[in-house]
Write a protein that holds these residues in place. Structure first.
Motif: not given
Length: 139
Positions: A25-29, A59-64
């Motif tokens: 996953p890639t975060s929007l941030k 979802r989750g800490a390493y989500g995106g």
């Protein structure tokens, strides 16, 4: 037809996800920071893309976000239609002059053909080729 920031930034999101496909996953941030865009605005754009089944959220800490299918299977036309609505240079009716109506239809169909034949994979490939083949100037 003028593509708004919704369509342009939506394609930016999708191209970033395509470039990182298979990496998790890639975060929007991270996308917002890389392209100097508002993370809040990208959050508003990713919701319709998720609802249309083009991206999945993790979802989750390493989500995106990740693409829901391969970059070769998603076209620029799909992304633009989700975010911008139908592709049409002008609103026309059956009462319009037939010659002008035919022109608007041909323009609409030409734009749609380009968007629908351009995949995220081809955009990524073009972007990567442009970086490799940059011009060298000597003074």
């Amino acid at each position: 037809m003028k593509i708004s920031t919704k369509g342009r930034y939506g394609l930016t999101i999708m191209m970033e996800l395509a470039a990182r496909f298979g990496e998790g996953p890639t975060s929007l941030k991270s996308i917002a920071e890389k392209h100097q865009l508002s993370e809040h605005y990208l959050e508003q754009l990713v919701a319709p893309l998720r609802n249309a089944g083009l991206v999945k959220s993790i979802r989750g800490a390493y989500g995106g976000y990740i693409l829901s299918k391969n970059a070769e299977e998603i076209t620029a036309g799909e992304v633009i239609r989700v975010l911008e609505g139908p592709i049409s240079p002008v609103d026309f009716t059956e009462e319009d002059d037939p010659a002008k109506r035919d022109l608007w239809i041909r323009i609409r169909d030409s734009i749609a053909e380009v968007l629908d034949s351009t995949t995220l994979a081809s955009l990524i490939s073009y972007q990567e080729e442009g970086k490799r083949d940059s011009y060298m100037f000597y003074i």
